[in-house]
Design an enzyme around this catalytic site. Structure first.
Site, PDB file in Angstrom:
ATOM      1  N   SER A 144       7.725  13.545  28.215  1.00  0.00           N
ATOM      2  CA  SER A 144       8.734  13.222  27.191  1.00  0.00           C
ATOM      3  C   SER A 144      10.126  13.370  27.798  1.00  0.00           C
ATOM      4  O   SER A 144      10.296  13.979  28.857  1.00  0.00           O
ATOM      5  CB  SER A 144       8.557  14.212  26.032  1.00  0.00           C
ATOM      6  N   TYR A 157       7.522  21.842  21.000  1.00  0.00           N
ATOM      7  CA  TYR A 157       7.332  20.536  21.648  1.00  0.00           C
ATOM      8  C   TYR A 157       8.033  20.528  23.012  1.00  0.00           C
ATOM      9  O   TYR A 157       7.464  20.103  24.020  1.00  0.00           O
ATOM     10  CB  TYR A 157       7.889  19.438  20.742  1.00  0.00           C
TER      11      TYR A 157
HETATM   12  P1  NAP Z   1       1.441   9.158  17.351  1.00  0.00           P
HETATM   13  O1  NAP Z   1       1.519   7.756  16.908  1.00  0.00           O
HETATM   14  O2  NAP Z   1       1.669  10.267  16.387  1.00  0.00           O
HETATM   15  O3  NAP Z   1       0.054   9.369  18.097  1.00  0.00           O
HETATM   16  C1  NAP Z   1      -0.411  10.632  18.491  1.00  0.00           C
HETATM   17  C2  NAP Z   1      -1.855  10.529  18.871  1.00  0.00           C
HETATM   18  O4  NAP Z   1      -2.371  11.841  19.177  1.00  0.00           O
HETATM   19  C3  NAP Z   1      -2.704  10.001  17.709  1.00  0.00           C
HETATM   20  O5  NAP Z   1      -3.742   9.223  18.210  1.00  0.00           O
HETATM   21  C4  NAP Z   1      -3.241  11.283  17.114  1.00  0.00           C
HETATM   22  O6  NAP Z   1      -4.394  11.125  16.353  1.00  0.00           O
HETATM   23  C5  NAP Z   1      -3.524  12.072  18.385  1.00  0.00           C
HETATM   24  N1  NAP Z   1      -3.742  13.467  18.086  1.00  0.00           N
HETATM   25  C6  NAP Z   1      -2.854  14.346  17.580  1.00  0.00           C
HETATM   26  N2  NAP Z   1      -3.458  15.526  17.361  1.00  0.00           N
HETATM   27  C7  NAP Z   1      -4.751  15.385  17.735  1.00  0.00           C
HETATM   28  C8  NAP Z   1      -5.876  16.243  17.730  1.00  0.00           C
HETATM   29  N3  NAP Z   1      -5.828  17.505  17.287  1.00  0.00           N
HETATM   30  N4  NAP Z   1      -7.052  15.759  18.177  1.00  0.00           N
HETATM   31  C9  NAP Z   1      -7.141  14.472  18.595  1.00  0.00           C
HETATM   32  N5  NAP Z   1      -6.129  13.614  18.625  1.00  0.00           N
HETATM   33  C10 NAP Z   1      -4.939  14.073  18.184  1.00  0.00           C
HETATM   34  O7  NAP Z   1       2.524   9.409  18.465  1.00  0.00           O
HETATM   35  P2  NAP Z   1       2.870   8.674  19.829  1.00  0.00           P
HETATM   36  O8  NAP Z   1       4.316   8.482  19.838  1.00  0.00           O
HETATM   37  O9  NAP Z   1       1.983   7.520  20.085  1.00  0.00           O
HETATM   38  O10 NAP Z   1       2.551   9.864  20.833  1.00  0.00           O
HETATM   39  C11 NAP Z   1       1.671   9.765  21.926  1.00  0.00           C
HETATM   40  C12 NAP Z   1       2.133  10.725  23.009  1.00  0.00           C
HETATM   41  O11 NAP Z   1       3.402  10.292  23.484  1.00  0.00           O
HETATM   42  C13 NAP Z   1       2.317  12.156  22.527  1.00  0.00           C
HETATM   43  O12 NAP Z   1       1.902  13.045  23.529  1.00  0.00           O
HETATM   44  C14 NAP Z   1       3.821  12.247  22.321  1.00  0.00           C
HETATM   45  O13 NAP Z   1       4.292  13.553  22.427  1.00  0.00           O
HETATM   46  C15 NAP Z   1       4.298  11.375  23.450  1.00  0.00           C
HETATM   47  N6  NAP Z   1       5.663  10.856  23.319  1.00  0.00           N
HETATM   48  C16 NAP Z   1       6.021   9.995  22.337  1.00  0.00           C
HETATM   49  C17 NAP Z   1       7.317   9.507  22.291  1.00  0.00           C
HETATM   50  C18 NAP Z   1       7.769   8.514  21.267  1.00  0.00           C
HETATM   51  O14 NAP Z   1       8.955   8.154  21.267  1.00  0.00           O
HETATM   52  N7  NAP Z   1       6.942   8.007  20.402  1.00  0.00           N
HETATM   53  C19 NAP Z   1       8.248   9.916  23.231  1.00  0.00           C
HETATM   54  C20 NAP Z   1       7.863  10.812  24.208  1.00  0.00           C
HETATM   55  C21 NAP Z   1       6.559  11.273  24.259  1.00  0.00           C
HETATM   56  P3  NAP Z   1      -4.269  10.956  14.746  1.00  0.00           P
HETATM   57  O15 NAP Z   1      -3.815   9.558  14.504  1.00  0.00           O
HETATM   58  O16 NAP Z   1      -5.637  11.239  14.279  1.00  0.00           O
HETATM   59  O17 NAP Z   1      -3.265  11.966  14.276  1.00  0.00           O
END
Ligand code: NAP
Length: 252
Positions: A144, A157
């Site tokens: 991140s 986080y």
């Molecule tokens: P998201 O849409 O909220 O997706 C998160 C994913 O993680 C979902 O598939 C969620 O499943 C899964 N997850 C969460 N808790 C879990 C658990 N206990 N067991 C199994 N699966 C679980 O967010 P995203 O933005 O795509 O995030 C993906 C990654 O990118 C994360 O590590 C996040 O920190 C990182 N990230 C995102 C951004 C951004 O701007 N979006 C920036 C930097 C880093 P459910 O749908 O079932 O909850």
């Protein structure tokens, strides 16, 4: 040059592949030829549908990554259903927002468990499987901007993602010699569920967009190229690095 990025015959695990960045990464790996194991707690129906539509192969493994209980099953079920294990993308992650002064132990532990503890033990199980099979592998952690910066109201986080960048280096140091590449991708601000609260807050959204040189939120498919690179032979001599894909945010 294109064969450098060809993932035909490779098997990839992607955690949290039902939505957001995980879905974008899973689709990009499948498009490059990998068979993809979609691991998570919610059914990744849309991702399965899209992979099938492009003629790709995938399987699903249901797992709650807030604990390490499912790790053996993830490795075994993937190998049984897809016949190999070459790439691990540790994408699943959560965020909790609260003032540091009021932050609870639950808000701390829940984030550290999914974002760091399970990532380490799943990576360890993957590396052991690679060593047992006398083969190399590729691990890609999703870091991140808060691997580099402190953030506001997200202390667990920031700790998890800063720790993940350190863990990426630490594991690379131990496993590069075993032919396992450990690297990370640091996404900037992408339009997903994770950032829904920020996108919905006009003040925070304007502040964020104001410092992204590209002038817009990233789209999940825009992480695909970095993931394919780090999963493919093209990155065989790349170890322990974190690759920002951030519309220029870190350069400001
Ligand atoms: P998201 O849409 O909220 O997706 C998160 C994913 O993680 C979902 O598939 C969620 O499943 C899964 N997850 C969460 N808790 C879990 C658990 N206990 N067991 C199994 N699966 C679980 O967010 P995203 O933005 O795509 O995030 C993906 C990654 O990118 C994360 O590590 C996040 O920190 C990182 N990230 C995102 C951004 C951004 O701007 N979006 C920036 C930097 C880093 P459910 O749908 O079932 O909850």
């Amino acid at each position: 040059m294109s064969h450098l990025f060809d993932l035909a015959g490779k098997t990839a695990i992607v955690t949290g592949a039902n939505t957001g960045l995980g879905q974008g990464i899973a689709l990009a790996l499948a498009d490059a030829g990998a068979a993809v194991s979609l691991v998570g707690r919610s059914a990744p129906d849309e991702t399965v549908e899209k992979i099938k539509a492009m003629g790709g192969a995938c399987c699903t493994v249901k797992a709650d990554l807030s604990s390490v209980d499912a790790i053996d099953d993830i490795i075994t079920a993937t190998r049984d259903q897809l016949g190999g294990l070459d790439i691990l993308v540790n994408n699943a992650g959560i965020i909790q927002r609260n003032d540091a002064i009021d932050f609870t132990m639950e808000e701390w532990d829940s984030v550290l468990n999914v974002n760091l503890r399970t990532v380490f033990f799943l990576s360890q199980a993957f590396a052991r499987a690679c060593v047992d099979a006398s083969q190399g592998g590729k691990i890609i952690n999703i870091a991140s901007m808060l691997s580099y910066r402190g953030g506001i109201r997200v202390p667990s986080y920031t700790a998890s993602k800063s720790g993940l960048m350190g863990l990426t280096r630490a594991l690379a140091n131990e496993w590069a010699g075993k032919g396992i590449n450990v690297n990370a991708i640091a996404p900037g601000y992408f339009a997903t569920n994770n950032t829904a609260a920020l996108q919905a807050d006009p003040k925070r959204s304007a502040e964020i967009l104001g410092r992204i040189p590209a002038g817009r939120w990233g789209q999940p498919k825009e992480l695909g190229g970095a993931a394919v690179f780090l999963a493919s032979d093209a990155s065989d001599y790349v170890h322990g690095t974190t690759l920002p894909v951030d519309g220029g945010w870190l350069s400001r």
